[in-house]
Enzyme design. Structure first.
Site, PDB file in Angstrom:
ATOM      1  N   ARG A  93       0.842  -1.206   0.000  1.00 42.49           N
ATOM      2  CA  ARG A  93       0.000   0.000   0.000  1.00 42.49           C
ATOM      3  C   ARG A  93       0.875   1.253   0.000  1.00 42.49           C
ATOM      4  O   ARG A  93       0.578   2.230  -0.692  1.00 42.49           O
ATOM      5  CB  ARG A  93      -0.903  -0.007   1.232  1.00 42.49           C
ATOM      6  CG  ARG A  93      -1.672   1.291   1.387  1.00 42.49           C
ATOM      7  CD  ARG A  93      -2.550   1.283   2.630  1.00 42.49           C
ATOM      8  NE  ARG A  93      -3.316   2.531   2.731  1.00 42.49           N
ATOM      9  CZ  ARG A  93      -4.329   2.700   3.576  1.00 42.49           C
ATOM     10  NH1 ARG A  93      -4.702   1.710   4.383  1.00 42.49           N
ATOM     11  NH2 ARG A  93      -4.974   3.848   3.628  1.00 42.49           N
ATOM     12  N   ASN A 147     -10.484  -4.028  -1.148  1.00 40.61           N
ATOM     13  CA  ASN A 147     -10.398  -2.926  -2.111  1.00 40.61           C
ATOM     14  C   ASN A 147      -9.469  -3.243  -3.276  1.00 40.61           C
ATOM     15  O   ASN A 147      -8.582  -4.061  -3.131  1.00 40.61           O
ATOM     16  CB  ASN A 147      -9.879  -1.675  -1.386  1.00 40.61           C
ATOM     17  CG  ASN A 147     -11.003  -0.929  -0.720  1.00 40.61           C
ATOM     18  OD1 ASN A 147     -12.106  -0.871  -1.252  1.00 40.61           O
ATOM     19  ND2 ASN A 147     -10.731  -0.360   0.451  1.00 40.61           N
ATOM     20  N   CYS A 168     -18.844  -1.556   1.020  1.00 37.79           N
ATOM     21  CA  CYS A 168     -18.013  -0.430   1.427  1.00 37.79           C
ATOM     22  C   CYS A 168     -18.686   0.262   2.607  1.00 37.79           C
ATOM     23  O   CYS A 168     -19.910   0.259   2.717  1.00 37.79           O
ATOM     24  CB  CYS A 168     -17.902   0.555   0.262  1.00 37.79           C
ATOM     25  SG  CYS A 168     -17.002   2.055   0.690  1.00 37.79           S
ATOM     26  N   HIS A 198     -16.453   4.335  -4.017  1.00 38.23           N
ATOM     27  CA  HIS A 198     -15.670   5.531  -3.675  1.00 38.23           C
ATOM     28  C   HIS A 198     -15.918   6.679  -4.648  1.00 38.23           C
ATOM     29  O   HIS A 198     -15.075   7.577  -4.797  1.00 38.23           O
ATOM     30  CB  HIS A 198     -14.169   5.195  -3.540  1.00 38.23           C
ATOM     31  CG  HIS A 198     -13.900   4.292  -2.366  1.00 38.23           C
ATOM     32  ND1 HIS A 198     -12.656   3.864  -2.012  1.00 38.23           N
ATOM     33  CD2 HIS A 198     -14.751   3.736  -1.450  1.00 38.23           C
ATOM     34  CE1 HIS A 198     -12.735   3.082  -0.931  1.00 38.23           C
ATOM     35  NE2 HIS A 198     -14.010   2.992  -0.582  1.00 38.23           N
ATOM     36  N   TYR A 252     -14.666  11.017  -0.787  1.00 32.85           N
ATOM     37  CA  TYR A 252     -13.658  10.688  -1.812  1.00 32.85           C
ATOM     38  C   TYR A 252     -13.772  11.585  -3.055  1.00 32.85           C
ATOM     39  O   TYR A 252     -12.816  11.699  -3.822  1.00 32.85           O
ATOM     40  CB  TYR A 252     -13.805   9.230  -2.272  1.00 32.85           C
ATOM     41  CG  TYR A 252     -13.135   8.207  -1.385  1.00 32.85           C
ATOM     42  CD1 TYR A 252     -11.898   7.666  -1.722  1.00 32.85           C
ATOM     43  CD2 TYR A 252     -13.738   7.763  -0.214  1.00 32.85           C
ATOM     44  CE1 TYR A 252     -11.287   6.714  -0.925  1.00 32.85           C
ATOM     45  CE2 TYR A 252     -13.133   6.808   0.593  1.00 32.85           C
ATOM     46  CZ  TYR A 252     -11.909   6.290   0.237  1.00 32.85           C
ATOM     47  OH  TYR A 252     -11.311   5.354   1.030  1.00 32.85           O
TER      48      TYR A 252
END
Ligand code: G6P
Ligand code: MN
Length: 432
Positions: A93, A147, A168, A198, A252
């Site tokens: 990540r 994700n 989500c 998102h 987002y």
């Protein structure tokens, strides 16, 4: 017997899920709950798994928690499989976020280049899981929280017969925010939601069945659209813009509407505290210290500093709606199937859907408002190419995926990001 399996069981989010299952035991009597992780995650699995066992013990419920690194044993005859795994763990990540930032491009876990890269690592692993499920529990539901949830769901829908829904925490957080403003319970709030994971917008907002959309949007404008998710920096949208938009955007959306400011903010934040991944690695380290305490028998407050706080609300209520054929309405990631004609029927959208034993039945939405249509369609093109690249490992497709993303401003930079990404992710990319 009701057997539920969670892959990525060693995640710091696991107490969320356990709490959700305990709270819903009356309607969802889980007899066997399997927490599964890979060998590299075994130590975390043990720590969080022991906490899970203490939580169940305290509840007095006849639910058995099993901890295992043997995925096949867990999957055999399962009813529901949930995933919250992270291929390459926090290290991967951190690369996803840091590499684009070097080029002044948004470096975020799921939005933009980062979401592309995470999908490349994750989709092969989940399709492999689906093949195991076909052998071991072909009728089970796969409830995917991994994700980028929308993109991953689209890959599974296109390439596997396994029944799946992507979930989500975002929409539920928006509803909680509305409930907070009006001082009511979450269940008193209803809103229509449409978009991509998102990248959702809410309208037709009702509180105790009264439409409050206009008033809520005005309130949002006055408060500059405060952010509800802990992981998204709280930079206000201009009030006039919010009024003009007339929709409630998930936080987002700031990555798109304030793209420069958000990158600027990320760069500064990164200098001072590291990327979000470095920050969450630290939060996680502290959480696991807390989880180790043998006196602890409940989900600790500290978990709320993670962006996915409260996600079990969504996960557990959706599972219950399937299991009990409840026909409740939830926000899920599922193929469009005509909910809006501005996207393909096969395109996975995040939408209100009626959930029953057959799965998700998206509610008709109609045309996407022109003010958000282009954005949704262009991000969907990115998602489609991202899925294709993840399945084929084709370099040109990967390059096009990054090149069509609205937040990657130069195809030259897209290529450079891609090359760096592929180099550091070698061990996780069997398809390339
Ligand atoms: C939000 C999103 C999740 C995401 C999380 C990241 O809640 O809905 O999909 O995983 O934020 O939070 P983190 O604390 O890991 O940055
Ligand atoms: Mn999410």
């Amino acid at each position: 017997k009701l057997k539920i399996v969670t892959l990525g069981g060693g995640s710091s989010y696991t107490p969320e899920l356990i709490e959700g299952f305990i709270r819903r035991y009356d309607e969802l009597p889980v007899t066997d709950y399997y927490l599964v992780d890979i060998d590299a995650g075994a130590e975390k699995l043990k720590i969080v798994g022991e906490l899970a066992k203490r939580m169940v013990k305290k509840s007095g419920l006849p639910m058995t928690v099993h901890l295992t690194t043997n995925r096949n044993e867990a999957l055999f005859d399962a009813d529901f499989v949930t995933t919250q795994l992270r291929v390459g763990q926090q290290e991967a990540r951190i690369h996803d976020e840091a590499i684009p930032l070097k080029y002044g491009v948004l470096g975020q876990e799921t939005t933009g280049a980062g979401g592309f890269m995470k999908a490349q690592r994750t989709i092969p692993v989940l399709l492999d899981l689906c093949r195991d499920m076909e052998r071991l529990c072909p009728e089970a539901w796969l409830i995917n929280f991994t994700n980028p949830a929308g993109i991953v769901t689209e890959a599974i829908e296109k390439y596997s017969p396994i029944k799946t829904l992507g979930i989500c925490s975002g929409a539920n957080n928006m509803m909680m925010e509305i409930a907070g403003v009006y001082g009511v319970e979450r269940r008193d709030v209803y809103a229509r939601v449409m978009g991509l994971n998102h990248l959702i917008f809410a309208d037709q907002i009702a509180v105790k069945s009264q439409d409050v959309t206009a008033g809520f949007i005005e309130m949002l404008a006055k408060s500059a659209g405060g952010s509800s998710l802990k992981n998204v920096p709280d930079i206000g949208l201009p009030p006039d813009f919010i009024r003009a938009l007339g929709l409630f955007p998930l936080s987002y959306l700031k990555y798109f509407y304030l793209s420069r400011e958000m990158v600027e903010h990320s760069l500064q934040d990164c200098k001072a505290h590291g990327t979000r991944g470095e920050q969450t690695r630290e939060i996680e380290r502290k959480l696991f210290e807390i989880y180790k305490n043998p006196q602890l028998e409940s989900k600790p407050k500290e978990l709320e500093s993670r962006g996915g706080a409260y996600y079990s609300e969504t996960a557990c209520s959706i599972i219950s709606s399937i299991y009990n054929d409840k026909k409740e309405i939830h926000v899920v990631n599922t193929p469009n199937r005509g909910a809006t004609r501005d996207l393909d029927d096969e395109s996975v959208v995040e939408t209100n859907a009626m959930i029953d034993r057959q799965g998700a039945h998206p509610l008709a939405y109609g045309r996407l408002p022109v003010k958000v249509r282009g954005l949704i369609q262009s991000v969907k093109a990115f998602e489609e190419l991202t899925v294709e690249a993840a399945v084929t490992g084709d370099y040109s497709t990967a390059l096009m995926a990054l090149s069509v993303h609205p937040l990657i401003p130069s195809v030259d930079i897209a290529g450079k990001i891609l090359d760096e990404y592929l180099a550091v992710n070698r061990p996780f990319l069997p398809q390339y």
